[in-house]
Design an enzyme around this catalytic site. Structure first.
Site, PDB file in Angstrom:
ATOM      1  CB  CYS A  49      70.409  68.803 -49.280  1.00  0.00           C
ATOM      2  SG  CYS A  49      70.124  68.554 -51.038  1.00  0.00           S
ATOM      3  NE  ARG A  50      62.133  71.384 -50.088  1.00  0.00           N
ATOM      4  CZ  ARG A  50      61.680  71.402 -51.337  1.00  0.00           C
ATOM      5  NH1 ARG A  50      62.510  71.455 -52.350  1.00  0.00           N
ATOM      6  NH2 ARG A  50      60.384  71.397 -51.578  1.00  0.00           N
TER       7      ARG A  50
END
Length: 197
Positions: A67-68
């Site tokens: 993800c981030r």
């Protein structure tokens, strides 16, 4: 649930050794379009059907999630574990750590991150609640209290309701363009392929 993790460098070395790797990026389409690992496939967390994705796969092959910064990846891994898929690995530090390590990424159009959008929305709601509470009716202070309670809940549970709502907003979606030669949802992209851009 215990989620297995791997550093971006370890995953990159695995790919460089020629091993086939399936990497799912669970950020919003806009975040993915801005920057993503060159062989990652985008399946946003709010659209992730772990049972469906796990059912068409070889159970012994690991599934990597990114993800981030790692939080949404962990949530996605927990969804896979709950669906009975045990060989799932979260990439530590997410795309941010991957990029900071100087590993290959695909860059596209810049966007405001979901985290910044949550901070902007929460700040505006607290400001509006405070101003309206001071000048219109004291009941508006409840809006600020509601946002504060929501942020506290998000911090404790690592689940952000406002983030989930913002992820579904039109400005966080990418129009679907017809593509030729795009792999099916069960297919993994080969390293350095342009098919997942």
């Amino acid at each position: 649930m215990n989620v297995t993790t791997m550093s971006p460098k370890q995953l990159h070395d695995l790919v460089q050794s020629g091993q086939s790797v399936e990497l799912i990026d669970v950020r919003t389409p806009v975040e993915y379009r801005e920057v993503h690992v060159d062989f990652a496939r985008n399946v946003p967390l709010d659209q992730l059907n772990a049972t469906e994705l796990a059912s068409g796969r070889n159970g012994s092959a690991p599934l990597y999630v990114i993800c981030r910064s790692g939080s949404r990846g962990k949530q996605a891994c927990e969804k896979f574990l709950a669906a009975g898929y045990t060989n799932v690995v979260n990439v530590e530090g997410g795309t941010q750590a991957w990029d900071q390590a100087g590993l290959p990424v695909v860059r596209g159009q810049k966007a405001i991150s979901l985290e910044r959008q949550v901070r902007i929305a929460a700040g505006l709601l607290v400001l509006v609640g405070s101003v309206l509470g001071a000048f219109v009716s004291p009941y508006w202070i409840g809006l600020s209290a509601f946002v504060g309670a929501g942020l506290t809940f998000a911090g404790i549970t690592d689940t952000c309701g406002m983030g989930m709502i913002l992820a579904r907003m039109p400005w966080n979606q990418v129009p679907k363009a017809p593509t030729v030669g795009t792999p099916s949802s069960g297919a993994a992209c080969a390293p350095k392929s342009s098919c997942c851009g």
